[in-house]
Design an enzyme around this catalytic site. Structure first.
Site, mmCIF file in Angstrom:
data_model
loop_
_atom_site.group_PDB
_atom_site.id
_atom_site.type_symbol
_atom_site.label_atom_id
_atom_site.label_comp_id
_atom_site.label_asym_id
_atom_site.label_seq_id
_atom_site.Cartn_x
_atom_site.Cartn_y
_atom_site.Cartn_z
ATOM 1 N N GLY A 24 44.337 123.132 49.533
ATOM 2 C CA GLY A 24 44.013 122.609 50.855
ATOM 3 C C GLY A 24 43.522 121.177 50.668
ATOM 4 O O GLY A 24 42.695 120.918 49.786
ATOM 5 N N CYS B 127 49.960 128.043 57.550
ATOM 6 C CA CYS B 127 49.236 127.825 56.297
ATOM 7 C C CYS B 127 47.733 128.098 56.476
ATOM 8 O O CYS B 127 47.346 128.959 57.273
ATOM 9 C CB CYS B 127 49.496 126.416 55.769
ATOM 10 S SG CYS B 127 49.022 126.209 54.040
ATOM 11 N N SER C 20 44.412 125.755 57.020
ATOM 12 C CA SER C 20 43.785 124.439 57.145
ATOM 13 C C SER C 20 42.352 124.604 57.607
ATOM 14 O O SER C 20 42.094 125.188 58.666
ATOM 15 C CB SER C 20 44.572 123.601 58.158
ATOM 16 O OG SER C 20 43.737 122.622 58.724
ATOM 17 N N ASP D 112 48.169 117.215 55.082
ATOM 18 C CA ASP D 112 47.852 116.733 53.734
ATOM 19 C C ASP D 112 47.824 115.224 53.729
ATOM 20 O O ASP D 112 47.006 114.613 53.045
ATOM 21 C CB ASP D 112 48.876 117.253 52.723
ATOM 22 C CG ASP D 112 48.511 118.660 52.313
ATOM 23 O OD1 ASP D 112 48.765 119.579 53.104
ATOM 24 O OD2 ASP D 112 47.903 118.818 51.239
ATOM 25 N N LYS E 256 42.832 111.428 55.387
ATOM 26 C CA LYS E 256 44.173 111.984 55.163
ATOM 27 C C LYS E 256 45.240 110.941 55.457
ATOM 28 O O LYS E 256 46.430 111.183 55.310
ATOM 29 C CB LYS E 256 44.397 113.180 56.081
ATOM 30 C CG LYS E 256 43.343 114.283 55.927
ATOM 31 C CD LYS E 256 43.928 115.533 55.412
ATOM 32 C CE LYS E 256 42.909 116.576 55.074
ATOM 33 N NZ LYS E 256 42.732 117.565 56.104
HETATM 34 C C1 RUB Z 1 47.625 123.400 52.277
HETATM 35 C C2 RUB Z 1 48.087 122.826 53.560
HETATM 36 C C3 RUB Z 1 47.037 122.612 54.625
HETATM 37 C C4 RUB Z 1 46.524 121.175 54.511
HETATM 38 C C5 RUB Z 1 45.318 120.933 55.404
HETATM 39 O O1 RUB Z 1 48.626 123.409 51.276
HETATM 40 O O2 RUB Z 1 49.228 122.465 53.750
HETATM 41 O O3 RUB Z 1 47.587 122.788 55.893
HETATM 42 O O4 RUB Z 1 46.167 120.896 53.181
HETATM 43 O O5 RUB Z 1 44.220 121.712 54.973
HETATM 44 P P1 RUB Z 1 48.286 123.986 49.817
HETATM 45 P P2 RUB Z 1 42.704 121.243 55.256
HETATM 46 O O6 RUB Z 1 47.795 125.381 49.968
HETATM 47 O O7 RUB Z 1 49.587 123.896 49.090
HETATM 48 O O8 RUB Z 1 47.228 123.063 49.218
HETATM 49 O O9 RUB Z 1 42.601 121.081 56.752
HETATM 50 O O10 RUB Z 1 41.851 122.352 54.718
HETATM 51 O O11 RUB Z 1 42.510 119.944 54.553
#
Ligand code: RUB
Length: 305
Positions: A21, A128, A130, A197, A233
């Site tokens: 994440g 996913c 987030s 990301d 980000k």
């Molecule tokens: C995680 C992913 C999340 C973003 C945002 O991918 O795509 O949607 O990272 O997350 P992976 P956050 O599991 O491959 O890392 O809002 O927690 O930053």
């Protein structure tokens, strides 16, 4: 023990997705630099600088698509100062702590702003896992908005399982679906909320593979598509024409190649959603159009071309 041991340990966890994440990855990178400074027991500035540069290299080689990693490191390096080891060490520790604190505050604010966008008695779809998007959904629930959530399982890593468990723990009614059912269920959805990301200077959002498909389905069904993303980000590199590298992971995460002789397997784990499919990006500085990404980058990172 070497002052890089804990850095390598964290880098390994990021690579293997034990730490995952984008927000978590950014905070972990800052923490790794803090550990380096804490563990450094030499007396020479040059030695400290060589080590911290090596730490940066190790961390930056872990996952290419999350700009949070690069921005967290950039944040700490920009604030690293001093003519002796002690002051260098203190400045790194202070900057890393500041980055982590800012990141936590940003998530809290995005939660509040995002919750405003979620109508009462509504169904939210997410993809996913987030922390920023979940912050908004959970805040809306705590405000008594009577919402429910449809979440994709998110192949091949099933981050959707983490999402649905977390939402169920909060007492939010939640339905788990396979990724390919997102269009089937879009007719029941009032708003889509996902994380990011990386946000590029043209407003495109890089997030878990399948996000752009969800945006397309939402667009077709006239469902607002909202991205929750902290300002760290946003990618300064994209202003000077660099493209965000889409990470392709080991194909064995998808299927065992031994069982598919003569078959090519591919495993890109992120995709880019163009700005025309994004209704708003919720940042800790306010809710913006994706077309304002360049302004955010200019303000946050100062653009020198
Ligand atoms: C995680 C992913 C999340 C973003 C945002 O991918 O795509 O949607 O990272 O997350 P992976 P956050 O599991 O491959 O890392 O809002 O927690 O930053």
């Amino acid at each position: 023990m070497s002052s890089l041991d804990r850095v390598k340990e964290i880098a390994e966890k990021i690579k293997s997705m034990e730490i995952r994440g984008a927000a978590n990855i950014g905070r972990a990178a800052a923490r790794a630099l803090m550990y380096y400074a804490e563990d450094f027991d030499g007396n020479f500035v040059e030695e400290f600088m060589d080590g911290v540069t090596e730490a940066r290299k190790i961390l930056e080689s872990t996952r290419p698509s999350a700009v949070t990693l690069f921005n967290a490191i950039r944040y700490v390096f920009k604030r690293m100062e001093g003519r002796d080891v002690n002051s260098l060490r203190d400045s790194v520790i202070k900057a890393a702590k500041q980055f982590i604190e800012n990141s936590e505050k940003a998530i809290e604010r995005i939660g509040r702003f995002g919750a405003e966008r979620i109508p009462p008695n509504s169904t939210v779809m997410t993809h996913c896992n987030s922390s920023a998007a979940l912050g908004a959904i959970i805040t809306a629930h705590l405000q008594g908005k009577d919402i429910e959530v449809i979440a994709t399982e998110t192949r091949p890593w099933y981050q959707g399982h983490i999402t649905v468990k977390r939402l169920a723990e909060e007492g939010i009614p939640v339905t788990l679906i396979v990724d390919s059912a997102m269009r089937y269920f879009m007719k029941d959805v009032d708003i889509v909320m996902v994380g990011a990301d990386t946000v590029a200077s043209n407003g495109a959002v890089i997030n878990k593979i399948g996000t752009s498909l969800m945006a397309l389905c939402a667009h077709e069904a006239r469902v607002p598509f909202i991205v929750c993303a902290e300002t760290y980000k946003f990618s300064p590199e994209t202003v000077i024409g660099k493209l965000v590298k889409i990470e392709e992971r080991d194909v064995r995460e998808v299927a065992d190649p031994k069982e598919f002789s003569g078959v090519k397997i591919r495993n890109p784990v992120f995709d880019a959603t163009p700005p025309e499919y994004i209704d708003a990006i919720i940042t800790e500085k306010g809710v913006i159009s994706p077309y304002l990404a360049y302004e955010i980058i200019k303000e946050e990172f100062g653009v020198s071309l």
